[in-house]
Enzyme design. Sequence first.
Site, short mmCIF file in Angstrom:
data_model
loop_
_atom_site.label_atom_id
_atom_site.label_comp_id
_atom_site.label_asym_id
_atom_site.label_seq_id
_atom_site.Cartn_x
_atom_site.Cartn_y
_atom_site.Cartn_z
N ASP A 102 -1.78 -0.99 5.96
CA ASP A 102 -2.04 -0.32 7.25
C ASP A 102 -3.51 -0.24 7.61
OD1 ASP A 102 -2.72 1.73 5.29
OD2 ASP A 102 -2.63 3.17 6.95
N ASP B 142 0.86 -1.17 0.00
CA ASP B 142 0.00 0.00 0.00
C ASP B 142 0.91 1.23 0.00
OD1 ASP B 142 -2.36 1.65 0.47
OD2 ASP B 142 -1.68 1.79 2.54
N ASP C 85 -0.41 5.09 0.91
CA ASP C 85 -0.78 6.06 1.95
C ASP C 85 -0.77 5.44 3.34
OD1 ASP C 85 -1.24 8.33 0.30
OD2 ASP C 85 -3.14 7.47 -0.34
#
Length: 281
Positions: free
Chosen positions: A227, A17, A19
């Site tokens: 996250d 990922d 961001d």
Amino acid sequence: MESVHVYLLEHKVVFTDIDGTLTDIITGQYELSKGLIQELKQNNIPVVFCSAKTLAEQEKIRQDMGLRQPFIIENGGAVIIPEDYFSHSSLLLVKKYKKIGNYIIIELGKPASLIRKKLNIIRKKSKIEFTGVADLSIKGLSSITGLGPSYARRMADRKFGETILQINQKDLPTFTRRARDIGLKVIHGGRFLDVTTGNDKGKAVKILLQLFRKEYGQNVTFFGIGDSLNDAPMLRHMDVPMLVQRPDKSWSALKIKNIINLPGIGPKGWKNALDIVLKTN
């Protein structure tokens, strides 16, 4: 020209990922991660971005980091493969794709214009107030996100979904339900909401797993780093799924077998993920 790879006895591929994982969730900075990516490059380990970010946003980061691997945009809206990355025989696994410029593009999502039309139906019928990327000027988008104009312009170039930047939390359950009723899917990202027609990271990841296995043979280990909740479809397909900490030092509560909760927020957690990737035999 055939694909160019270093053929090893053991192969590793990292899906990540962006961001809040590879980059700081608030500032978007990735100086620390840039150095970490170089370590993977030196070890001939491909890094595949798998993010809600647009093609334009990811191209900028990939250029800064010197990456040429495939990548997944807009939460699985499309898989983007640089021309000649995979061999012709590997690409025979893909039933349908477009060739645009130097990219092979496998579209999985529906056009953003269709999604925005459906969102307007929710807005009118449900009287729910929300602000999407398409509702704002570049200046307004910069103001809400804290991004500079050039970054905001790349964020606004959405092809397969819409990002909801502002919505009252009390309206969220109704919004999600109404979206589902008209064929939309609401994905909770690290900072904002993304709305698609059902595509997610997992469907796109499965395509690339097939291609990497065809290219490398079955002797390959896949690592995933995320996250938040929207990373779950990606992480479920990984041999070694990992989560970095969120800004409040917590980990997203994902029910995924053998998931590793790494100490470190965002890029600092990514550094710990790198250690695991390099040490895994």
